[in-house]
Design a protein around this motif. Sequence first.
Motif, mmCIF file in Angstrom:
data_model
loop_
_atom_site.group_PDB
_atom_site.id
_atom_site.type_symbol
_atom_site.label_atom_id
_atom_site.label_comp_id
_atom_site.label_asym_id
_atom_site.label_seq_id
_atom_site.Cartn_x
_atom_site.Cartn_y
_atom_site.Cartn_z
ATOM 1 N N ALA A 164 71.212 74.820 -20.552
ATOM 2 C CA ALA A 164 72.227 75.290 -21.613
ATOM 3 C C ALA A 164 73.220 75.482 -21.128
ATOM 4 C CB ALA A 164 71.328 76.480 -22.136
ATOM 5 N N GLN A 165 73.404 76.194 -19.690
ATOM 6 C CA GLN A 165 74.905 76.541 -19.335
ATOM 7 C C GLN A 165 75.734 75.231 -19.000
ATOM 8 O OE1 GLN A 165 76.442 79.695 -18.994
ATOM 9 N NE2 GLN A 165 78.015 78.301 -18.884
ATOM 10 N N ALA A 166 74.960 74.022 -18.441
ATOM 11 C CA ALA A 166 75.667 73.021 -17.996
ATOM 12 C C ALA A 166 76.036 72.435 -19.477
ATOM 13 C CB ALA A 166 74.586 71.954 -17.184
ATOM 14 N N GLU A 167 75.304 72.300 -20.488
ATOM 15 C CA GLU A 167 75.852 71.552 -21.628
ATOM 16 C C GLU A 167 77.163 72.347 -22.374
ATOM 17 O OE1 GLU A 167 75.800 69.242 -25.088
ATOM 18 O OE2 GLU A 167 74.891 69.026 -23.056
ATOM 19 N N ALA A 168 77.180 73.668 -22.085
ATOM 20 C CA ALA A 168 78.279 74.584 -22.568
ATOM 21 C C ALA A 168 79.563 74.227 -21.730
ATOM 22 C CB ALA A 168 77.904 76.020 -22.573
#
Length: 209
Positions: free
Chosen positions: A92-96
Motif C-alpha cells: 500500500a505504501q509503495a502504491e502511494a
Amino acid sequence: MEQTLTAVEDLTEVASRAVAAERDARSVRWHNPAAVRKAAASVRDSLDDERSALSRPSYSGLSPSPHMARQLELITTLQPPLPADAGISTAAQAEADAVAAVTTARIALRAAHLAVLEARVAALDAGDTETVAAAIRGYVPLNSGNPVVRHVRDLGSRIREEARHVVSGKPRSIAFRLGLSLGMGLAYLAFIRLFQWDAKEDRLPYLAL
C-alpha cells in the motif's frame, strides 16, 4: 523562418518514454513477477544514466539558470524506496509513493511543455534568424551524453524491443499474422507461376481476386 528546436526533440523523447511506460503497464507481463522485476531493473539503470548525463554538456554548452538548476537538483533526487518486505502495508505504501511520483512527473511534463513554448516565444522575439538558431543550438562535439546521441540510442533500443516483442511476445498474434500474410503472398505468386496466369492475357482480370 523555421528552425529545428532541440527542446522540442527532447520533449518528444519524453512523450515516447511515457508511451513505453504505458505499454509495460498494459502488457500481459504485468502479472509476471520476474518480468516486472526485470523491467524495473532496466528502468532503474536508465534513471542512473539520465542522472549521469547531467554532468555532460547540453546542446549549446550553456548551463540552466540558477532557478531551473535548483528545480533540476530537487527532481533528480526523486527515487522511490525499494520495498522492505512483501507485506500488505508495504504494498500500500509503495502504491502511494508511485501515485506521488506520477503526480510529480505529470507536473514536470506540464512545466517542460510550458518551458518549450516559452523558449520558442523567446526565439521568435529575438528574430528567429540563423544567428538565433546558432546561439540556441551551439556547436559542441557530440559526446556520449549528448541528447542527439541519446535519441539515437533510445530509438535503437525501442526498435530492438519491438522486434523482440513481435518474435517472442505472448500471445504471438503479430508474428502469426505476419507469417500468415507472407505465406499467403508466396502461395499467390506460386499459383500464378504454376498455372502461368501471368502469360495468359484472358485470365489476367481474375488476378484482381
